[in-house]
Design an enzyme around this catalytic site. Structure first.
Site, PDB file in Angstrom:
ATOM      1  N   TYR A 105      -1.409  -0.257  11.259  1.00 16.21           N
ATOM      2  CA  TYR A 105      -1.692  -0.960   9.996  1.00 16.21           C
ATOM      3  C   TYR A 105      -0.552  -0.764   9.009  1.00 16.21           C
ATOM      4  CZ  TYR A 105      -3.283  -1.320   5.157  1.00 16.21           C
ATOM      5  OH  TYR A 105      -3.352  -1.599   3.808  1.00 16.21           O
ATOM      6  N   THR A 130       0.829  -1.207   0.000  1.00 15.69           N
ATOM      7  CA  THR A 130       0.000   0.000   0.000  1.00 15.69           C
ATOM      8  C   THR A 130       0.867   1.261   0.000  1.00 15.69           C
ATOM      9  OG1 THR A 130      -1.474   1.302   1.420  1.00 15.69           O
ATOM     10  CG2 THR A 130      -0.139  -0.327   2.529  1.00 15.69           C
ATOM     11  N   ASP A 131       0.319   2.354  -0.519  1.00 17.98           N
ATOM     12  CA  ASP A 131       1.046   3.628  -0.487  1.00 17.98           C
ATOM     13  C   ASP A 131       1.202   4.145   0.947  1.00 17.98           C
ATOM     14  OD1 ASP A 131      -1.583   4.414   0.012  1.00 17.98           O
ATOM     15  OD2 ASP A 131      -1.613   6.005  -1.505  1.00 17.98           O
ATOM     16  N   GLU A 132       0.398   3.585   1.894  1.00 15.86           N
ATOM     17  CA  GLU A 132       0.474   4.088   3.274  1.00 15.86           C
ATOM     18  C   GLU A 132       1.825   3.818   3.928  1.00 15.86           C
ATOM     19  OE1 GLU A 132      -2.810   3.619   5.912  1.00 15.86           O
ATOM     20  OE2 GLU A 132      -4.261   3.982   4.331  1.00 15.86           O
ATOM     21  N   SER A 189       2.655  -2.460   9.911  1.00 22.08           N
ATOM     22  CA  SER A 189       2.673  -3.919   9.671  1.00 22.08           C
ATOM     23  C   SER A 189       2.839  -4.212   8.181  1.00 22.08           C
ATOM     24  CB  SER A 189       1.410  -4.576  10.235  1.00 22.08           C
ATOM     25  OG  SER A 189       0.261  -4.180   9.503  1.00 22.08           O
ATOM     26  N   LYS A 190       2.247  -3.396   7.325  1.00 24.52           N
ATOM     27  CA  LYS A 190       2.416  -3.612   5.871  1.00 24.52           C
ATOM     28  C   LYS A 190       3.867  -3.300   5.466  1.00 24.52           C
ATOM     29  CE  LYS A 190      -0.331  -4.485   3.127  1.00 24.52           C
ATOM     30  NZ  LYS A 190      -0.832  -5.783   2.598  1.00 24.52           N
ATOM     31  N   LYS A 230     -14.921   1.590   5.349  1.00 25.51           N
ATOM     32  CA  LYS A 230     -14.025   2.491   4.625  1.00 25.51           C
ATOM     33  C   LYS A 230     -14.837   3.690   4.116  1.00 25.51           C
ATOM     34  CE  LYS A 230     -10.804  -0.660   5.152  1.00 25.51           C
ATOM     35  NZ  LYS A 230     -10.665  -1.874   4.387  1.00 25.51           N
TER      36      LYS A 230
HETATM   37  P1  NAD Z   1     -10.234  -6.539   3.032  1.00 21.75           P
HETATM   38  O1  NAD Z   1     -10.117  -6.254   4.471  1.00 21.75           O
HETATM   39  O2  NAD Z   1     -11.479  -6.197   2.308  1.00 21.75           O
HETATM   40  O3  NAD Z   1      -9.964  -8.102   2.774  1.00 21.75           O
HETATM   41  C1  NAD Z   1      -8.971  -8.825   3.423  1.00 21.75           C
HETATM   42  C2  NAD Z   1      -9.229 -10.314   3.169  1.00 21.75           C
HETATM   43  O4  NAD Z   1      -8.171 -11.059   3.795  1.00 21.75           O
HETATM   44  C3  NAD Z   1     -10.540 -10.837   3.745  1.00 21.75           C
HETATM   45  O5  NAD Z   1     -11.187 -11.676   2.819  1.00 21.75           O
HETATM   46  C4  NAD Z   1     -10.105 -11.635   4.974  1.00 21.75           C
HETATM   47  O6  NAD Z   1     -10.986 -12.689   5.298  1.00 21.75           O
HETATM   48  C5  NAD Z   1      -8.744 -12.141   4.513  1.00 21.75           C
HETATM   49  N1  NAD Z   1      -7.852 -12.478   5.642  1.00 21.75           N
HETATM   50  C6  NAD Z   1      -7.574 -11.710   6.734  1.00 21.75           C
HETATM   51  N2  NAD Z   1      -6.732 -12.360   7.555  1.00 21.75           N
HETATM   52  C7  NAD Z   1      -6.447 -13.543   6.956  1.00 21.75           C
HETATM   53  C8  NAD Z   1      -5.616 -14.643   7.291  1.00 21.75           C
HETATM   54  N3  NAD Z   1      -4.910 -14.646   8.437  1.00 21.75           N
HETATM   55  N4  NAD Z   1      -5.538 -15.689   6.461  1.00 21.75           N
HETATM   56  C9  NAD Z   1      -6.254 -15.697   5.295  1.00 21.75           C
HETATM   57  N5  NAD Z   1      -7.065 -14.702   4.926  1.00 21.75           N
HETATM   58  C10 NAD Z   1      -7.164 -13.629   5.748  1.00 21.75           C
HETATM   59  O7  NAD Z   1      -8.977  -5.839   2.365  1.00 21.75           O
HETATM   60  P2  NAD Z   1      -8.829  -5.097   0.944  1.00 21.75           P
HETATM   61  O8  NAD Z   1      -9.230  -3.698   1.086  1.00 21.75           O
HETATM   62  O9  NAD Z   1      -9.436  -5.956  -0.088  1.00 21.75           O
HETATM   63  O10 NAD Z   1      -7.231  -5.124   0.806  1.00 21.75           O
HETATM   64  C11 NAD Z   1      -6.565  -6.260   0.244  1.00 21.75           C
HETATM   65  C12 NAD Z   1      -5.072  -6.003   0.255  1.00 21.75           C
HETATM   66  O11 NAD Z   1      -4.781  -4.852  -0.500  1.00 21.75           O
HETATM   67  C13 NAD Z   1      -4.498  -5.756   1.653  1.00 21.75           C
HETATM   68  O12 NAD Z   1      -3.243  -6.402   1.724  1.00 21.75           O
HETATM   69  C14 NAD Z   1      -4.338  -4.248   1.728  1.00 21.75           C
HETATM   70  O13 NAD Z   1      -3.278  -3.886   2.570  1.00 21.75           O
HETATM   71  C15 NAD Z   1      -4.013  -3.922   0.280  1.00 21.75           C
HETATM   72  N6  NAD Z   1      -4.403  -2.567  -0.188  1.00 21.75           N
HETATM   73  C16 NAD Z   1      -5.678  -2.112   0.018  1.00 21.75           C
HETATM   74  C17 NAD Z   1      -6.049  -0.861  -0.501  1.00 21.75           C
HETATM   75  C18 NAD Z   1      -7.444  -0.317  -0.318  1.00 21.75           C
HETATM   76  O14 NAD Z   1      -7.700   0.839  -0.660  1.00 21.75           O
HETATM   77  N7  NAD Z   1      -8.396  -1.080   0.182  1.00 21.75           N
HETATM   78  C19 NAD Z   1      -5.096  -0.078  -1.199  1.00 21.75           C
HETATM   79  C20 NAD Z   1      -3.797  -0.582  -1.367  1.00 21.75           C
HETATM   80  C21 NAD Z   1      -3.468  -1.841  -0.872  1.00 21.75           C
HETATM   81  O1  DAU Z   2      -3.979   4.270   0.706  1.00 20.57           O
HETATM   82  C1  DAU Z   2      -4.281   2.899   0.676  1.00 20.57           C
HETATM   83  C2  DAU Z   2      -5.040   2.529   1.920  1.00 20.57           C
HETATM   84  O2  DAU Z   2      -6.318   3.122   1.824  1.00 20.57           O
HETATM   85  C3  DAU Z   2      -5.139   1.023   2.141  1.00 20.57           C
HETATM   86  O3  DAU Z   2      -3.853   0.504   2.361  1.00 20.57           O
HETATM   87  C4  DAU Z   2      -6.042   0.696   3.335  1.00 20.57           C
HETATM   88  O4  DAU Z   2      -6.222  -0.704   3.442  1.00 20.57           O
HETATM   89  C5  DAU Z   2      -7.374   1.360   3.129  1.00 20.57           C
HETATM   90  O5  DAU Z   2      -8.188   1.142   4.255  1.00 20.57           O
HETATM   91  C6  DAU Z   2      -7.213   2.876   2.880  1.00 20.57           C
HETATM   92  O6  DAU Z   2      -6.773   3.560   4.083  1.00 20.57           O
HETATM   93  P1  DAU Z   2      -7.382   4.998   4.502  1.00 20.57           P
HETATM   94  O7  DAU Z   2      -7.194   5.172   5.947  1.00 20.57           O
HETATM   95  O8  DAU Z   2      -6.920   6.063   3.593  1.00 20.57           O
HETATM   96  O9  DAU Z   2      -8.947   4.708   4.139  1.00 20.57           O
HETATM   97  P2  DAU Z   2     -10.309   5.009   4.909  1.00 20.57           P
HETATM   98  O10 DAU Z   2     -11.402   4.670   3.944  1.00 20.57           O
HETATM   99  O11 DAU Z   2     -10.351   4.388   6.259  1.00 20.57           O
HETATM  100  O12 DAU Z   2     -10.276   6.584   5.085  1.00 20.57           O
HETATM  101  C7  DAU Z   2     -10.148   7.447   3.991  1.00 20.57           C
HETATM  102  C8  DAU Z   2     -10.126   8.870   4.517  1.00 20.57           C
HETATM  103  O13 DAU Z   2     -11.419   9.188   5.043  1.00 20.57           O
HETATM  104  C9  DAU Z   2      -9.162   9.081   5.667  1.00 20.57           C
HETATM  105  O14 DAU Z   2      -8.578  10.385   5.535  1.00 20.57           O
HETATM  106  C10 DAU Z   2     -10.023   9.017   6.917  1.00 20.57           C
HETATM  107  C11 DAU Z   2     -11.349   9.570   6.430  1.00 20.57           C
HETATM  108  N1  DAU Z   2     -12.558   9.022   7.117  1.00 20.57           N
HETATM  109  C12 DAU Z   2     -12.687   7.678   7.174  1.00 20.57           C
HETATM  110  C13 DAU Z   2     -13.772   7.113   7.804  1.00 20.57           C
HETATM  111  C14 DAU Z   2     -13.925   5.603   7.908  1.00 20.57           C
HETATM  112  C15 DAU Z   2     -13.513   9.869   7.643  1.00 20.57           C
HETATM  113  O15 DAU Z   2     -13.407  11.105   7.554  1.00 20.57           O
HETATM  114  N2  DAU Z   2     -14.598   9.318   8.260  1.00 20.57           N
HETATM  115  C16 DAU Z   2     -14.767   7.973   8.405  1.00 20.57           C
HETATM  116  O16 DAU Z   2     -15.769   7.531   9.015  1.00 20.57           O
END
Ligand code: NAD
Ligand code: DAU
Length: 339
Positions: free
Chosen positions: A153, A125-127, A156-157, A192
């Site tokens: 989070y 992730t970019d985070e 850990s990534k 999210k």
């Molecule tokens: P999500 O939380 O929707 O899904 C995570 C999945 O992993 C779930 O299906 C869960 O059951 C499974 N899981 C969790 N722990 C597990 C374990 N111990 N063993 C097997 N399966 C397990 O997450 P997401 O938003 O789909 O993100 C997927 C990946 O992409 C993550 O690695 C996240 O860091 C990365 N990522 C997410 C975003 C974003 O915007 N959501 C952006 C960049 C990178």
């Molecule tokens: O940038 C990639 C990441 O984006 C992924 O690695 C993460 O898995 C994913 O969860 C996401 O992280 P963010 O923290 O950016 O996403 P989130 O949707 O939780 O929040 C987006 C922005 O919105 C952040 O600035 C916090 C704000 N927010 C979020 C929630 C849930 C609010 O203002 N109110 C809210 O209730």
């Protein structure tokens, strides 16, 4: 045909990815998922009978199970999506994040190394890069930006990325790492920002905006993330990191207002709540490397992607209502109760 193990394939990006691969590529896909609160097999109901697809319920931290699955399905390629993915949950408690995101990645890496897996792609992730200044729009995250994660989070990534890099360096293990910006699209868990705000607006409830609402995120439609991952898998160079993003920065408050407007609701539904501790101000991805070196580019305009997404949540109310019951209610109380 290649046998591709997708971990976390029942989550938001993983389930979109499994469907994307089955529709566009010739791979057998084995989906290994623990089915935590974020994993949902309903996301995959339309492909569950596809002969090229198989689901296995397992935990990436369980060495014996992981080894057995890799051998049984003669896996040659691994893409690791499995993770605890929500920043707010990592602030409430970080142990699960270290266990799954760090230990789980190490277990997968060792099993894959011992069985001489041909390719291992770590979905990062970019985070991991931390936060950017709001007023210097010319600065974006590149692959050589320093790693300074701000939340448990992202820490850990980042740790998982470092482990992957070390396996490349020490064991010459075939690693690829992708770092994507914020994804949005169908099947995203409504903890999210975008799906939470759509669900709250549809339910006529208040929309909780953290702090001043001026944090910036760089949004990419989930299918573009999937195409970026496949591009890196097929053309990327081992040991390299590739950023993925759509050059699409938005203030949170503007996203919230856009959703309200699209759903015919007024801005009186917005409520500003206590900020997220350690809240990163701005993310912005420079995806020049994957564009120049591998020829990838995003296919969706934000206007198109957000419209598709809002429409999906309108048409799939039963999906998000179901996942927002039970465990979710307890989390919501804990996270928003003192904000
Ligand atoms: P999500 O939380 O929707 O899904 C995570 C999945 O992993 C779930 O299906 C869960 O059951 C499974 N899981 C969790 N722990 C597990 C374990 N111990 N063993 C097997 N399966 C397990 O997450 P997401 O938003 O789909 O993100 C997927 C990946 O992409 C993550 O690695 C996240 O860091 C990365 N990522 C997410 C975003 C974003 O915007 N959501 C952006 C960049 C990178
Ligand atoms: O940038 C990639 C990441 O984006 C992924 O690695 C993460 O898995 C994913 O969860 C996401 O992280 P963010 O923290 O950016 O996403 P989130 O949707 O939780 O929040 C987006 C922005 O919105 C952040 O600035 C916090 C704000 N927010 C979020 C929630 C849930 C609010 O203002 N109110 C809210 O209730």
């Amino acid at each position: 045909m290649k046998n591709l193990l997708v971990t976390g394939g029942a989550g938001f990006i993983g389930s979109n990815f499994v469907k994307y691969v089955l529709a566009n590529f010739d791979y057998n896909v084995i989906n290994l998922d623990k089915l935590t609160y974020a994993g949902n097999l309903e996301n995959l109901s339309d492909i569950e009978k596809n002969p090229k697809y198989k689901f296995v319920k397992a935990d990436i931290c369980e060495e014996k199970d992981v080894n057995e699955i890799l051998q049984k399905y003669e896996i040659d390629t691994i893409i690791n999506f499995a993770a605890e993915s929500h920043v707010d949950r990592s602030i409430l408690g970080s142990k699960e994040f270290v266990v799954t995101n760090v230990l789980g990645t190490q277990v997968l890496l060792d099993a894959a190394k011992n069985l001489k897996i041909e390719k291992f792609l770590q979905v990062s992730t970019d985070e991991v890069y931390g936060s950017l200044p709001e007023d210097k729009k010319e600065i974006k995250f590149t692959e050589s930006t320093s790693i300074t994660p701000s939340s448990p989070y992202s820490a850990s990534k980042a740790s998982a990325d470092m482990l992957c890099h070390s396996y490349f360096h020490t064991h010459n293990f075939p690693i690829l790492i992708t770092r994507c910006s914020n994804n949005y699209g169908p099947y995203q868990f409504p903890e999210k920002l975008i799906p939470l705000m759509i669900a709250k607006a549809l339910g006529g409830e208040k929309l909780p905006v953290y702090g001043d609402g001026k944090n910036i995120r760089d949004w990419l439609y989930v299918e573009d993330h999937c195409s970026g991952i496949m591009t890196v898998l097929e053309k990327g160079k081992f040991g390299e990191v590739y950023n993925i993003g759509g050059n699409n920065e938005w203030y949170n408050i503007d996203i919230v207002k856009l959703i309200l407007k699209r759903l015919g609701k007024g801005e009186e539904f917005i409520t500003y709540v206590k900020d997220r501790p350690g809240h990163d101000r701005r993310y912005a991805i420079d995806s020049g490397k994957i564009q120049r070196e591998l020829g990838w580019k995003p296919a969706h305009l934000f206007e198109e992607g957000i419209e598709k997404t809002i429409k999906w949540y309108i048409e799939n109310e039963s999906w998000w209502k179901k996942v927002m019951s039970g465990e979710y209610q307890k989390y919501f109380e804990k996270n928003y109760g003192n904000k």
